[in-house]
Design an enzyme around this catalytic site. Sequence first.
Site, PDB file in Angstrom:
ATOM      1  N   ARG A  56      32.984  54.577  48.697  1.00 28.92           N
ATOM      2  CA  ARG A  56      33.891  55.592  49.259  1.00 28.92           C
ATOM      3  C   ARG A  56      33.109  56.862  49.612  1.00 28.92           C
ATOM      4  O   ARG A  56      33.491  57.626  50.487  1.00 28.92           O
ATOM      5  CB  ARG A  56      35.036  55.915  48.266  1.00 28.92           C
ATOM      6  CG  ARG A  56      35.990  56.979  48.786  1.00 28.92           C
ATOM      7  CD  ARG A  56      37.335  56.971  48.078  1.00 28.92           C
ATOM      8  NE  ARG A  56      37.212  57.104  46.631  1.00 28.92           N
ATOM      9  CZ  ARG A  56      36.997  58.242  45.976  1.00 28.92           C
ATOM     10  NH1 ARG A  56      36.888  59.377  46.634  1.00 28.92           N
ATOM     11  NH2 ARG A  56      36.905  58.263  44.658  1.00 28.92           N
ATOM     12  N   TYR A 109      48.573  60.349  71.713  1.00 26.54           N
ATOM     13  CA  TYR A 109      48.966  59.099  71.058  1.00 26.54           C
ATOM     14  C   TYR A 109      50.186  59.378  70.163  1.00 26.54           C
ATOM     15  O   TYR A 109      50.241  60.411  69.480  1.00 26.54           O
ATOM     16  CB  TYR A 109      47.781  58.579  70.231  1.00 26.54           C
ATOM     17  CG  TYR A 109      48.133  57.405  69.361  1.00 26.54           C
ATOM     18  CD1 TYR A 109      48.638  56.246  69.927  1.00 26.54           C
ATOM     19  CD2 TYR A 109      47.972  57.447  67.977  1.00 26.54           C
ATOM     20  CE1 TYR A 109      48.985  55.159  69.131  1.00 26.54           C
ATOM     21  CE2 TYR A 109      48.301  56.367  67.182  1.00 26.54           C
ATOM     22  CZ  TYR A 109      48.812  55.229  67.767  1.00 26.54           C
ATOM     23  OH  TYR A 109      49.158  54.156  66.990  1.00 26.54           O
ATOM     24  N   ASP A 181      40.125  63.782  70.778  1.00 25.16           N
ATOM     25  CA  ASP A 181      40.279  62.339  70.573  1.00 25.16           C
ATOM     26  C   ASP A 181      39.768  61.676  71.851  1.00 25.16           C
ATOM     27  O   ASP A 181      40.366  61.812  72.923  1.00 25.16           O
ATOM     28  CB  ASP A 181      41.760  62.010  70.321  1.00 25.16           C
ATOM     29  CG  ASP A 181      41.991  60.515  70.073  1.00 25.16           C
ATOM     30  OD1 ASP A 181      41.158  59.694  70.492  1.00 25.16           O
ATOM     31  OD2 ASP A 181      43.031  60.174  69.474  1.00 25.16           O
TER      32      ASP A 181
END
Length: 389
Positions: A56, A109, A181
């Site tokens: 992680r 989006y 993005d």
Amino acid sequence: MDQHPATRVVHQPTPTLPNSHPISVPLYQASNFAFDDPDALAEALGAPDRGFVYSRYGNPTTRALEETVAELEGGAAAVATASGMGAVTSALMGVLKTGDHVIAQNCLYGGTFAALSYLHEHFGVEVSYVPGEDPAEVAAAVRPNTKMLYLETIANPVTRVVDLPAFLRAGKEAGLVTVVDYTFATPLLCQPIRHGADVVLHSITKYLGGHSDVTAGILVFADDERYRHGWHHTMEMGAMIDPFASWLTLRGIQTLALRMRQHCANAGRIAELLAAHPAVEKVHYPGLPTHPDHEVARRVLSDFGGVVSFDLAGGRDAGYAFTKGVRLVKLAASLGGVETMALHPASTSHRQLDAAALRAAGIAEGTIRLSVGIEHIDDIWTDLSQALA
Ligand SMILES: Cc1ncc(COP(=O)(O)O)c(C=O)c1O
């Protein structure tokens, strides 16, 4: 970067062994790493570049992916995430606090709209949506509490292309953190960091993965300080990618340049054919001279992307009938894979938007989003024409 992106995607950072090195990046499917020295373990827990301790926090396969994409984007470093939305929420929540204000493009989006609404409802983050047509919109929307300018280009689903250099300049002049993005354009069509973006993010699930077999995302940071903060936040929030997803992505990215060339070529031809079809009212493709952002796209992008949207003259019923009629083309929610896929946004990806918000995002009831694949153009068109008929 002295080599072309088409070369860099092929030659990825591989580990050195005693007398050789593997040609491809190995999969380190390990969640945990053992240390001989307790001080080294403690150090590795505190920073992304002090050795691998726990996947992680970082993983060698993932790091190779992060380095590959950071280099393509011209960024300092990258953090790969468990999904594109993991990257979106990490970019937002890593910066914004209660009471902050964001200026975002109104053509986003659907999941990003949902994330911004959630932040508003639960944490009091304010959002103003702007059309993304004139950089003066940024100065006009700025408030004393504005922290971020959030752009998406090429925008989902009607392929609007923002004048990135001008908008990023306006964002910087207002002292904002600029986030782009860039999922639809990929690092091959333009690199927003070279135009001043602070953070670029991708849904890897789309073109970077490219084979409809991986769900992942990535954040690329322009500078080291922002990267360390982003790494810490993403790691603490648990949005990190799994090593196998990183490995699949590295494999997919090797053919990114080849795939994008074919996606763009096929999409350009399909856009022309659709524009000449009587059942089609309007085609949204930045490569067409009729597209409102054609001139911007010619200036900012090296090609026009693989997504073509079009409005059917018959409205919602025609949109529904079309998605029932396709055979080779897959009716699917995602995009960016090697196969051609179609979607009716009003009833699926953008169902969160009411009629007014749909109109503001330029989406009609009969809009179809087509992610044009790399199949032979004749086969794609044969299927689309029979569905249109
Ligand atoms: C432009 C854009 N950004 C972000 C996302 C979210 O990515 P993911 O589905 O990998 O979470 C998508 C998904 O379609 C997208 O199209």
